[in-house]
Each structure stands twice: as C-alpha cells, then as structure tokens.
Write a protein that holds these residues in place. Sequence first.
Motif, PDB file in Angstrom:
ATOM      1  N   PRO A 152      47.071  35.584  42.550  1.00  0.00           N
ATOM      2  CA  PRO A 152      46.479  35.755  41.210  1.00  0.00           C
ATOM      3  C   PRO A 152      47.444  35.407  40.072  1.00  0.00           C
ATOM      4  CG  PRO A 152      45.904  37.597  42.618  1.00  0.00           C
ATOM      5  CD  PRO A 152      46.922  36.788  43.369  1.00  0.00           C
ATOM      6  N   TRP A 153      48.723  35.623  40.291  1.00  0.00           N
ATOM      7  CA  TRP A 153      49.699  35.318  39.253  1.00  0.00           C
ATOM      8  C   TRP A 153      50.198  33.880  39.362  1.00  0.00           C
ATOM      9  CZ3 TRP A 153      49.042  39.802  41.886  1.00  0.00           C
ATOM     10  CH2 TRP A 153      48.597  40.877  41.108  1.00  0.00           C
ATOM     11  N   ILE A 154      50.316  33.394  40.573  1.00  0.00           N
ATOM     12  CA  ILE A 154      50.738  32.001  40.767  1.00  0.00           C
ATOM     13  C   ILE A 154      49.682  31.040  40.223  1.00  0.00           C
ATOM     14  CG2 ILE A 154      51.186  30.214  42.508  1.00  0.00           C
ATOM     15  CD1 ILE A 154      52.473  32.405  44.241  1.00  0.00           C
ATOM     16  N   PHE A 155      48.409  31.319  40.534  1.00  0.00           N
ATOM     17  CA  PHE A 155      47.319  30.422  40.151  1.00  0.00           C
ATOM     18  C   PHE A 155      46.587  30.865  38.890  1.00  0.00           C
ATOM     19  CE2 PHE A 155      47.771  29.894  44.817  1.00  0.00           C
ATOM     20  CZ  PHE A 155      48.289  28.604  44.788  1.00  0.00           C
ATOM     21  N   ASN A 156      47.150  31.862  38.219  1.00  0.00           N
ATOM     22  CA  ASN A 156      46.702  32.279  36.888  1.00  0.00           C
ATOM     23  C   ASN A 156      45.245  32.747  36.822  1.00  0.00           C
ATOM     24  OD1 ASN A 156      47.291  32.813  34.230  1.00  0.00           O
ATOM     25  ND2 ASN A 156      46.694  30.774  33.518  1.00  0.00           N
ATOM     26  N   PHE A 157      44.879  33.664  37.736  1.00  0.00           N
ATOM     27  CA  PHE A 157      43.566  34.292  37.623  1.00  0.00           C
ATOM     28  C   PHE A 157      43.658  35.815  37.688  1.00  0.00           C
ATOM     29  CE2 PHE A 157      43.931  33.230  42.173  1.00  0.00           C
ATOM     30  CZ  PHE A 157      43.538  34.411  42.799  1.00  0.00           C
ATOM     31  N   SER A 158      44.822  36.347  37.340  1.00  0.00           N
ATOM     32  CA  SER A 158      45.026  37.793  37.396  1.00  0.00           C
ATOM     33  C   SER A 158      44.178  38.560  36.384  1.00  0.00           C
ATOM     34  CB  SER A 158      46.504  38.134  37.197  1.00  0.00           C
ATOM     35  OG  SER A 158      46.942  37.699  35.923  1.00  0.00           O
ATOM     36  N   ASP A 159      43.585  37.864  35.426  1.00  0.00           N
ATOM     37  CA  ASP A 159      42.713  38.535  34.457  1.00  0.00           C
ATOM     38  C   ASP A 159      41.296  38.734  35.001  1.00  0.00           C
ATOM     39  OD1 ASP A 159      42.460  35.718  34.405  1.00  0.00           O
ATOM     40  OD2 ASP A 159      41.423  35.821  32.473  1.00  0.00           O
ATOM     41  N   VAL A 160      40.994  38.177  36.166  1.00  0.00           N
ATOM     42  CA  VAL A 160      39.677  38.343  36.795  1.00  0.00           C
ATOM     43  C   VAL A 160      39.830  39.438  37.859  1.00  0.00           C
ATOM     44  CG1 VAL A 160      37.785  37.185  37.984  1.00  0.00           C
ATOM     45  CG2 VAL A 160      39.247  35.888  36.412  1.00  0.00           C
ATOM     46  N   THR A 161      39.375  40.640  37.518  1.00  0.00           N
ATOM     47  CA  THR A 161      39.652  41.831  38.315  1.00  0.00           C
ATOM     48  C   THR A 161      39.247  41.702  39.777  1.00  0.00           C
ATOM     49  OG1 THR A 161      39.384  43.160  36.328  1.00  0.00           O
ATOM     50  CG2 THR A 161      39.341  44.339  38.417  1.00  0.00           C
ATOM     51  N   TRP A 215      41.857  41.597  43.009  1.00  0.00           N
ATOM     52  CA  TRP A 215      41.913  42.645  44.020  1.00  0.00           C
ATOM     53  C   TRP A 215      41.503  42.149  45.395  1.00  0.00           C
ATOM     54  CZ3 TRP A 215      44.832  46.555  44.058  1.00  0.00           C
ATOM     55  CH2 TRP A 215      45.246  47.129  42.853  1.00  0.00           C
ATOM     56  N   ILE A 216      40.522  41.277  45.458  1.00  0.00           N
ATOM     57  CA  ILE A 216      40.107  40.746  46.761  1.00  0.00           C
ATOM     58  C   ILE A 216      41.248  39.958  47.397  1.00  0.00           C
ATOM     59  CG2 ILE A 216      38.579  39.041  47.855  1.00  0.00           C
ATOM     60  CD1 ILE A 216      36.391  40.150  45.905  1.00  0.00           C
ATOM     61  N   MET A 217      41.919  39.150  46.620  1.00  0.00           N
ATOM     62  CA  MET A 217      43.028  38.352  47.153  1.00  0.00           C
ATOM     63  C   MET A 217      44.203  39.245  47.556  1.00  0.00           C
ATOM     64  SD  MET A 217      43.551  35.259  48.000  1.00  0.00           S
ATOM     65  CE  MET A 217      42.857  33.942  47.045  1.00  0.00           C
ATOM     66  N   VAL A 218      44.538  40.240  46.748  1.00  0.00           N
ATOM     67  CA  VAL A 218      45.642  41.150  47.070  1.00  0.00           C
ATOM     68  C   VAL A 218      45.318  41.952  48.333  1.00  0.00           C
ATOM     69  CG1 VAL A 218      46.902  43.196  46.281  1.00  0.00           C
ATOM     70  CG2 VAL A 218      46.531  41.273  44.713  1.00  0.00           C
ATOM     71  N   PHE A 260      30.746  38.440  44.761  1.00  0.00           N
ATOM     72  CA  PHE A 260      31.154  39.338  43.687  1.00  0.00           C
ATOM     73  C   PHE A 260      31.030  38.703  42.307  1.00  0.00           C
ATOM     74  CE2 PHE A 260      33.234  40.921  47.512  1.00  0.00           C
ATOM     75  CZ  PHE A 260      32.813  42.239  47.494  1.00  0.00           C
ATOM     76  N   ASN A 261      30.407  37.544  42.270  1.00  0.00           N
ATOM     77  CA  ASN A 261      30.001  36.905  41.023  1.00  0.00           C
ATOM     78  C   ASN A 261      31.156  36.566  40.075  1.00  0.00           C
ATOM     79  OD1 ASN A 261      27.898  35.758  39.638  1.00  0.00           O
ATOM     80  ND2 ASN A 261      27.509  37.582  38.409  1.00  0.00           N
ATOM     81  N   PHE A 262      32.244  36.045  40.631  1.00  0.00           N
ATOM     82  CA  PHE A 262      33.315  35.554  39.764  1.00  0.00           C
ATOM     83  C   PHE A 262      33.554  34.062  39.975  1.00  0.00           C
ATOM     84  CE2 PHE A 262      35.522  37.524  43.425  1.00  0.00           C
ATOM     85  CZ  PHE A 262      36.288  36.464  43.890  1.00  0.00           C
ATOM     86  N   ASP A 263      32.600  33.377  40.611  1.00  0.00           N
ATOM     87  CA  ASP A 263      32.751  31.958  40.934  1.00  0.00           C
ATOM     88  C   ASP A 263      32.846  31.057  39.712  1.00  0.00           C
ATOM     89  OD1 ASP A 263      29.851  32.831  40.969  1.00  0.00           O
ATOM     90  OD2 ASP A 263      29.583  30.654  40.923  1.00  0.00           O
ATOM     91  N   GLU A 264      32.325  31.499  38.575  1.00  0.00           N
ATOM     92  CA  GLU A 264      32.418  30.673  37.366  1.00  0.00           C
ATOM     93  C   GLU A 264      33.819  30.708  36.764  1.00  0.00           C
ATOM     94  OE1 GLU A 264      29.309  31.579  34.620  1.00  0.00           O
ATOM     95  OE2 GLU A 264      27.746  31.179  36.105  1.00  0.00           O
ATOM     96  N   ARG A 265      34.610  31.718  37.129  1.00  0.00           N
ATOM     97  CA  ARG A 265      35.985  31.823  36.617  1.00  0.00           C
ATOM     98  C   ARG A 265      37.011  31.253  37.588  1.00  0.00           C
ATOM     99  NH1 ARG A 265      37.290  35.921  33.090  1.00  0.00           N
ATOM    100  NH2 ARG A 265      39.168  34.684  32.849  1.00  0.00           N
ATOM    101  N   VAL A 266      36.841  31.578  38.886  1.00  0.00           N
ATOM    102  CA  VAL A 266      37.782  31.124  39.911  1.00  0.00           C
ATOM    103  C   VAL A 266      37.099  31.186  41.274  1.00  0.00           C
ATOM    104  CG1 VAL A 266      38.804  33.416  40.198  1.00  0.00           C
ATOM    105  CG2 VAL A 266      40.098  31.418  40.872  1.00  0.00           C
TER     106      VAL A 266
END
Length: 129
Positions: A24-33, A37-40, A86-92
Amino acid sequence: MRFIPTRFHGILDYIVGLLFITAPWIFNFSDVTYATWIMVIAGIVVLGQTIFTDFEVGMVHKIPMKTHLMMDFGLGVILALSPWMFNFDERVYLPHLIGGVFSILASLTTHRVPSAAYMARHPQTETTR
C-alpha cells in the motif's frame, strides 16, 4: 505441471509476504482503507503459513505442504477478486489482481512434497502422518 521446488516457493513466500504488507505504501494506495487492510492481512497470512509449514524454510513444521498450497490457491482467489468484492476497484485493483494471480499460479506449479533430502532429515513429516 509442477516444477517449482518447495524450498524456492518458501523463499518467495517470505519475499511476497513482506511485499504484500508494504505494497500500500510502495504503490501509493494506503489511503484506500479496504485495499490497504486486505493486502496487509494477505501478507501476514502468507508469512504465517510459511513459518508454520512443514518444508525446508518453515520454522514450526505443522502445516503439510499440500495444505499450504491449497491455502495459497484460496488466498489468491480472494486477493484477486477483492477489489470487486469490496468495491474499491475504481481506486486500485492491479496489485491485488496481480498478487492473487501470482499466488494461484504458484500454488498450481509448486511440488506437493518437500525435497527428498529434507524428508530424509525430517522423518516425522507429512508423508508419515
């Protein structure tokens, strides 16, 4: 066709687990909760199951390799579908999709039993349980 040795799979697991946790921090999507969390959580699961798997690079030797590979497959499916579930596909979505497909492919191409040398050194492993 299974051509990846279990030792190599285990080394990759440690690298991929850490990559998932930091993605999330490497690929800059840490603002998408949810995406974060799913990746972590996926990274923690990968590291945890690797530590507990009964193979060359495992530390606790409790999870049979076949179970590890089934868990990799299931995790891969969930990870690959998570942006749409989880409906975040439009962001990442690419890190999750690529990580999930990688996990699925790794589970389908890794040997199901550790090397003969490992099995000789650890007679109480999955083939005798």
